[in-house]
Design an enzyme around this catalytic site. Sequence first.
Site, PDB file in Angstrom:
ATOM      1  N   ASP A 194      -7.992  -5.060  -0.714  1.00 41.89           N
ATOM      2  CA  ASP A 194      -8.517  -6.051  -2.219  1.00 41.89           C
ATOM      3  C   ASP A 194      -8.479  -7.065  -2.187  1.00 41.89           C
ATOM      4  OD1 ASP A 194      -7.753  -3.264  -3.153  1.00 41.89           O
ATOM      5  OD2 ASP A 194      -9.144  -4.098  -3.286  1.00 41.89           O
ATOM      6  N   HIS A 203       0.952  -1.620   0.504  1.00 42.07           N
ATOM      7  CA  HIS A 203      -0.397   0.274   0.036  1.00 42.07           C
ATOM      8  C   HIS A 203       0.987   1.084  -0.231  1.00 42.07           C
ATOM      9  CE1 HIS A 203      -2.994   2.972   0.856  1.00 42.07           C
ATOM     10  NE2 HIS A 203      -4.526   1.458   0.307  1.00 42.07           N
TER      11      HIS A 203
HETATM   12  C1  SDX Z   1      -5.737   0.185  -3.062  1.00 38.08           C
HETATM   13  O1  SDX Z   1      -4.133   4.403  -2.068  1.00 38.08           O
HETATM   14  C2  SDX Z   1      -5.485   4.246  -1.444  1.00 38.08           C
HETATM   15  O2  SDX Z   1      -5.792   3.943  -0.580  1.00 38.08           O
HETATM   16  C3  SDX Z   1      -5.532   2.825  -2.197  1.00 38.08           C
HETATM   17  C4  SDX Z   1      -6.694   2.248  -1.815  1.00 38.08           C
HETATM   18  C5  SDX Z   1      -8.484   2.488  -1.658  1.00 38.08           C
HETATM   19  O3  SDX Z   1      -8.907   2.895  -0.634  1.00 38.08           O
HETATM   20  O4  SDX Z   1      -8.513   3.923  -1.826  1.00 38.08           O
HETATM   21  O5  SDX Z   1      -6.267   1.648  -0.412  1.00 38.08           O
HETATM   22  C6  SDX Z   1      -7.262   0.383  -2.846  1.00 38.08           C
HETATM   23  O6  SDX Z   1      -5.875   0.704  -4.238  1.00 38.08           O
HETATM   24  C7  SDX Z   1      -4.944  -0.401  -2.496  1.00 38.08           C
HETATM   25  C8  SDX Z   1      -4.096  -1.055  -3.504  1.00 38.08           C
HETATM   26  C9  SDX Z   1      -4.378  -1.987  -4.171  1.00 38.08           C
HETATM   27  N1  SDX Z   1      -3.040  -2.243  -5.256  1.00 38.08           N
HETATM   28  C10 SDX Z   1      -2.650  -4.441  -4.802  1.00 38.08           C
HETATM   29  O7  SDX Z   1      -2.737  -5.071  -4.503  1.00 38.08           O
HETATM   30  C11 SDX Z   1      -1.740  -3.849  -6.232  1.00 38.08           C
HETATM   31  C12 SDX Z   1      -0.714  -4.554  -5.261  1.00 38.08           C
HETATM   32  N2  SDX Z   1       0.647  -3.608  -4.979  1.00 38.08           N
HETATM   33  C13 SDX Z   1       1.290  -3.121  -5.991  1.00 38.08           C
HETATM   34  O8  SDX Z   1       1.339  -2.885  -6.987  1.00 38.08           O
HETATM   35  C14 SDX Z   1       2.214  -1.818  -4.461  1.00 38.08           C
HETATM   36  O9  SDX Z   1       2.379  -2.252  -3.237  1.00 38.08           O
HETATM   37  C15 SDX Z   1       1.268  -0.810  -4.799  1.00 38.08           C
HETATM   38  C16 SDX Z   1       0.798  -0.266  -5.519  1.00 38.08           C
HETATM   39  C17 SDX Z   1      -0.135  -0.441  -3.933  1.00 38.08           C
HETATM   40  C18 SDX Z   1       1.758   0.039  -4.017  1.00 38.08           C
HETATM   41  O10 SDX Z   1       2.621   0.603  -4.362  1.00 38.08           O
HETATM   42  P1  SDX Z   1       4.067   1.474  -3.361  1.00 38.08           P
HETATM   43  O11 SDX Z   1       4.035   2.129  -2.535  1.00 38.08           O
HETATM   44  O12 SDX Z   1       4.593   2.408  -4.301  1.00 38.08           O
HETATM   45  O13 SDX Z   1       4.735   0.472  -3.361  1.00 38.08           O
HETATM   46  P2  SDX Z   1       6.490   0.266  -4.549  1.00 38.08           P
HETATM   47  O14 SDX Z   1       6.237   0.496  -5.907  1.00 38.08           O
HETATM   48  O15 SDX Z   1       7.001   1.771  -3.823  1.00 38.08           O
HETATM   49  O16 SDX Z   1       7.131  -0.748  -3.963  1.00 38.08           O
HETATM   50  C19 SDX Z   1       7.988  -0.462  -2.838  1.00 38.08           C
HETATM   51  C20 SDX Z   1       8.268  -1.731  -2.760  1.00 38.08           C
HETATM   52  C21 SDX Z   1       9.430  -2.109  -4.562  1.00 38.08           C
HETATM   53  O17 SDX Z   1      10.676  -2.901  -4.067  1.00 38.08           O
HETATM   54  P3  SDX Z   1      12.006  -2.252  -3.924  1.00 38.08           P
HETATM   55  O18 SDX Z   1      12.202  -2.130  -5.394  1.00 38.08           O
HETATM   56  O19 SDX Z   1      11.890  -1.484  -3.052  1.00 38.08           O
HETATM   57  O20 SDX Z   1      13.052  -3.398  -3.804  1.00 38.08           O
HETATM   58  O21 SDX Z   1       7.757  -2.636  -2.398  1.00 38.08           O
HETATM   59  C22 SDX Z   1       8.028  -3.995  -3.561  1.00 38.08           C
HETATM   60  C23 SDX Z   1       7.867  -3.203  -5.184  1.00 38.08           C
HETATM   61  O22 SDX Z   1       8.747  -3.800  -6.068  1.00 38.08           O
HETATM   62  N3  SDX Z   1       6.359  -4.248  -3.548  1.00 38.08           N
HETATM   63  C24 SDX Z   1       5.785  -5.508  -4.075  1.00 38.08           C
HETATM   64  C25 SDX Z   1       4.340  -5.133  -3.791  1.00 38.08           C
HETATM   65  N4  SDX Z   1       4.662  -3.920  -3.521  1.00 38.08           N
HETATM   66  C26 SDX Z   1       5.069  -3.686  -3.372  1.00 38.08           C
HETATM   67  N5  SDX Z   1       6.344  -6.941  -4.775  1.00 38.08           N
HETATM   68  C27 SDX Z   1       6.042  -7.494  -4.458  1.00 38.08           C
HETATM   69  N6  SDX Z   1       3.729  -7.845  -4.442  1.00 38.08           N
HETATM   70  C28 SDX Z   1       3.665  -6.701  -4.236  1.00 38.08           C
HETATM   71  N7  SDX Z   1       1.767  -6.695  -4.389  1.00 38.08           N
END
Ligand code: SDX
Length: 392
Positions: free
Chosen positions: A327, A270
């Site tokens: 989710d 998140h």
């Molecule tokens: C919602 O904003 C809100 O409030 C949204 C929401 C709402 O009510 O409106 O809460 C609803 O959208 C919830 C999120 C639903 N999306 C997902 O579940 C999709 C999977 N999650 C990711 O794509 C990700 O975690 C995000 C998009 C939700 C958040 O991304 P961030 O905070 O920008 O995290 P990041 O991309 O900067 O990642 C940080 C690190 C990275 O690794 P490094 O580069 O540091 O090595 O964490 C890793 C990422 O690769 N990472 C994951 C991951 N999410 C982040 N690795 C594996 N699986 C994941 N799900």
Amino acid sequence: ETGYFTYDPGFVSTASTRSAITYIDGDQGILLYRGYPIEQLAKQSSFLEVAYLLINGELPSGEQFRAFEHEVAHHTMMHESLKNFLNGFHYDAHPMAMLCGSVASLSAFYHDTLDMNDPEQRRLAAIRLIAKVPTIAAAAYRYGIGWPFRYPRNNLEYVTRFLHMMFEVPSEPLELNPVVAKALDLLFILHADHEQNASTSTVRLVGSTGANPYACVSAGIAALWGPAHGGANEAVLKMLEEIGDAKNVASAVAKAKDKNSGFRLMGFGHRVYKNFDPRATIIREMTHKVLADLNVSDPLLDVAVALEEVALKDPYFIERKLYPNVDFYSGIIYKALKIPTEMFTVMFAIARTAGWVAHWLEQHVTPDAKIGRPRQIYTGAAERAYVPVDKR
Ligand code: SDX
């Protein structure tokens, strides 16, 4: 000051949004709607009462709620010609495409009579959207499966009315288990608002230009559709189906850690919560209860529980503070409620419409509100002189 929101440094902005609607503490896993903890609202309130709270800032008295409920019921019908609009879609169009287009088209029916400077007209537009989005959502679903549209029955309460529009068939009365409406109402409460998430920020940015509320909410629907945002609930179920069995979760977690795989655990991580998403905690408990109450057993729940267990113990996830979000389990409940997968994000949109219109209303009463204009960090070419084509 609660509710004060600043963009990440990497997102250079000349403004930061101030809002009094929802407060999130991502480290503590706290979520308050107008100061009320989500756990208390989930236990004691209803979605329509939460919608009133988000819009008005206070919980309604009994009389205020009855008047609000009556007013919403009075606006549930959609213009008959909106059926032609829906019939123009290809039969297998994604319901989010139909919802996004149809909600924008509402501005063709109502915008010319909307005086945006009149607070009462703005409130009416907000009511219309809360009332009509479920009607349009159900119509989009039925169009896709070739069933006749069902008109809203205003003697039913909000969620039950929606379920009737979704599932009732002319040939026989709908037998609706009360567990289904109660579970969906709770999921709607949990999805109603969430501060400046991508779709709400979109609604506010579009709203800051003076665009009409129907266009603003349609833009929010488009933003919500993405798999990184509201589309994640549909993506989680597909991921769990692909994993197929609890014995495969270790390889799924390994794949999610492999940057080259392009695979992420959907429903994990998140932008704000670096602790448990309080909604995910409620939904996890709810999933076991709803499946038991409906006497449904779903092998995907075992896969989800196993996946969560392995991921939460894995240093990659621990270091990055990746926890299940709203989710991760919601799709398993929607499936048990017989909501089709392609309608999962539509459920999210119905609920988030309450938050979107609350933010749209709020920005219209924010003193000296300015047009949104995010800035950037320029990474392009330095200034240079034009070279005529015969010299290139
Ligand atoms: C919602 O904003 C809100 O409030 C949204 C929401 C709402 O009510 O409106 O809460 C609803 O959208 C919830 C999120 C639903 N999306 C997902 O579940 C999709 C999977 N999650 C990711 O794509 C990700 O975690 C995000 C998009 C939700 C958040 O991304 P961030 O905070 O920008 O995290 P990041 O991309 O900067 O990642 C940080 C690190 C990275 O690794 P490094 O580069 O540091 O090595 O964490 C890793 C990422 O690769 N990472 C994951 C991951 N999410 C982040 N690795 C594996 N699986 C994941 N799900």
